[in-house]
Enzyme design. Structure first.
Site, PDB file in Angstrom:
ATOM      1  N   LYS A  11       4.166  -3.799  57.303  1.00  0.00           N
ATOM      2  CA  LYS A  11       5.585  -3.449  57.189  1.00  0.00           C
ATOM      3  C   LYS A  11       5.815  -1.948  56.941  1.00  0.00           C
ATOM      4  O   LYS A  11       4.885  -1.210  56.617  1.00  0.00           O
ATOM      5  CB  LYS A  11       6.205  -4.267  56.057  1.00  0.00           C
ATOM      6  CG  LYS A  11       6.242  -5.761  56.336  1.00  0.00           C
ATOM      7  CD  LYS A  11       6.891  -6.498  55.184  1.00  0.00           C
ATOM      8  CE  LYS A  11       7.002  -7.984  55.438  1.00  0.00           C
ATOM      9  NZ  LYS A  11       7.665  -8.665  54.290  1.00  0.00           N
ATOM     10  N   TYR A  51      13.531 -12.638  62.771  1.00  0.00           N
ATOM     11  CA  TYR A  51      13.794 -13.287  61.482  1.00  0.00           C
ATOM     12  C   TYR A  51      14.993 -14.240  61.537  1.00  0.00           C
ATOM     13  O   TYR A  51      15.558 -14.578  60.499  1.00  0.00           O
ATOM     14  CB  TYR A  51      14.003 -12.228  60.398  1.00  0.00           C
ATOM     15  CG  TYR A  51      12.714 -11.556  59.998  1.00  0.00           C
ATOM     16  CD1 TYR A  51      11.761 -12.224  59.240  1.00  0.00           C
ATOM     17  CD2 TYR A  51      12.434 -10.246  60.378  1.00  0.00           C
ATOM     18  CE1 TYR A  51      10.568 -11.618  58.876  1.00  0.00           C
ATOM     19  CE2 TYR A  51      11.244  -9.632  60.013  1.00  0.00           C
ATOM     20  CZ  TYR A  51      10.316 -10.324  59.265  1.00  0.00           C
ATOM     21  OH  TYR A  51       9.136  -9.724  58.913  1.00  0.00           O
ATOM     22  N   ASN A 114       6.808  -5.717  50.544  1.00  0.00           N
ATOM     23  CA  ASN A 114       5.530  -6.281  50.115  1.00  0.00           C
ATOM     24  C   ASN A 114       4.395  -6.054  51.105  1.00  0.00           C
ATOM     25  O   ASN A 114       3.403  -6.766  51.111  1.00  0.00           O
ATOM     26  CB  ASN A 114       5.680  -7.766  49.759  1.00  0.00           C
ATOM     27  CG  ASN A 114       6.111  -8.615  50.933  1.00  0.00           C
ATOM     28  OD1 ASN A 114       6.077  -8.188  52.080  1.00  0.00           O
ATOM     29  ND2 ASN A 114       6.517  -9.836  50.650  1.00  0.00           N
ATOM     30  N   HIS A 117       3.449  -9.153  56.562  1.00  0.00           N
ATOM     31  CA  HIS A 117       4.000 -10.459  56.950  1.00  0.00           C
ATOM     32  C   HIS A 117       2.878 -11.210  57.645  1.00  0.00           C
ATOM     33  O   HIS A 117       2.074 -10.618  58.367  1.00  0.00           O
ATOM     34  CB  HIS A 117       5.168 -10.278  57.933  1.00  0.00           C
ATOM     35  CG  HIS A 117       5.506 -11.545  58.674  1.00  0.00           C
ATOM     36  ND1 HIS A 117       6.439 -12.446  58.206  1.00  0.00           N
ATOM     37  CD2 HIS A 117       5.017 -12.064  59.828  1.00  0.00           C
ATOM     38  CE1 HIS A 117       6.516 -13.458  59.060  1.00  0.00           C
ATOM     39  NE2 HIS A 117       5.664 -13.247  60.048  1.00  0.00           N
ATOM     40  N   GLU A 128       5.480 -16.500  67.019  1.00  0.00           N
ATOM     41  CA  GLU A 128       5.531 -15.102  66.585  1.00  0.00           C
ATOM     42  C   GLU A 128       4.637 -14.216  67.451  1.00  0.00           C
ATOM     43  O   GLU A 128       5.011 -13.091  67.776  1.00  0.00           O
ATOM     44  CB  GLU A 128       5.138 -14.996  65.113  1.00  0.00           C
ATOM     45  CG  GLU A 128       6.190 -15.572  64.188  1.00  0.00           C
ATOM     46  CD  GLU A 128       5.850 -15.456  62.712  1.00  0.00           C
ATOM     47  OE1 GLU A 128       6.765 -15.648  61.899  1.00  0.00           O
ATOM     48  OE2 GLU A 128       4.685 -15.158  62.360  1.00  0.00           O
TER      49      GLU A 128
END
Length: 140
Positions: A11, A51, A114, A117, A128
């Site tokens: 990320k 998302y 964080n 993913h 995905e």
């Protein structure tokens, strides 16, 4: 255990801090192989589409805003039990609850930022992966 493929995203918080190599090393050290990888900048439409499963949740707008805030590294990881192994290496979503030595414990800035993913199930992984890569781009 079967050989699987899973999607991993490094990320914006991690790419901004130049942690890509350290994160990839953790996956490789766990026995996962990177069989596709590219650094991209998601558009708002792409982030919203990726998302979409979270569209009704209160954090959706902030998640999209965060994911378009900088480049990400999308990659396909392959190995025995790759989906669960990836999740184990990442650690709990909330870094405060993540085990020592996991990516999120070491590198995450917050529950949202964080650092990584990962797909959560075989069907999710397949969808995905197809979102970001064609079969020709995955080289095992």
């Amino acid at each position: 255990m079967a050989i699987e493929r899973t999607l991993s995203i490094i990320k914006p918080d991690a790419t901004r801090r130049n942690l890509t190599g350290k994160i990839v090393a953790k996956f490789e050290d766990a026995g996962l192989r990177v069989v596709a990888s590219r650094r991209i900048k998601l558009s708002q439409a792409d982030a919203e589409a990726f998302y979409a499963v979270h569209a009704a949740r209160p954090f959706f707008a902030d998640l999209v805003k965060f994911m378009i805030s900088g480049p990400v590294v999308v990659q396909v990881l392959e190995g025995e039990g790759a989906i669960q192994k990836n999740r184990d290496v990442m650690g709990a979503t909330n870094p405060a609850n993540a085990a020592e030595g996991t990516i999120r414990k070491e590198f995450a800035e917050s529950i949202e930022a964080n650092s990584v993913h990962g797909s959560d199930a075989p069907e999710t992984a397949a969808n995905e992966i197809k979102f970001f890569f064609s079969d020709l781009q995955i080289v095992g």
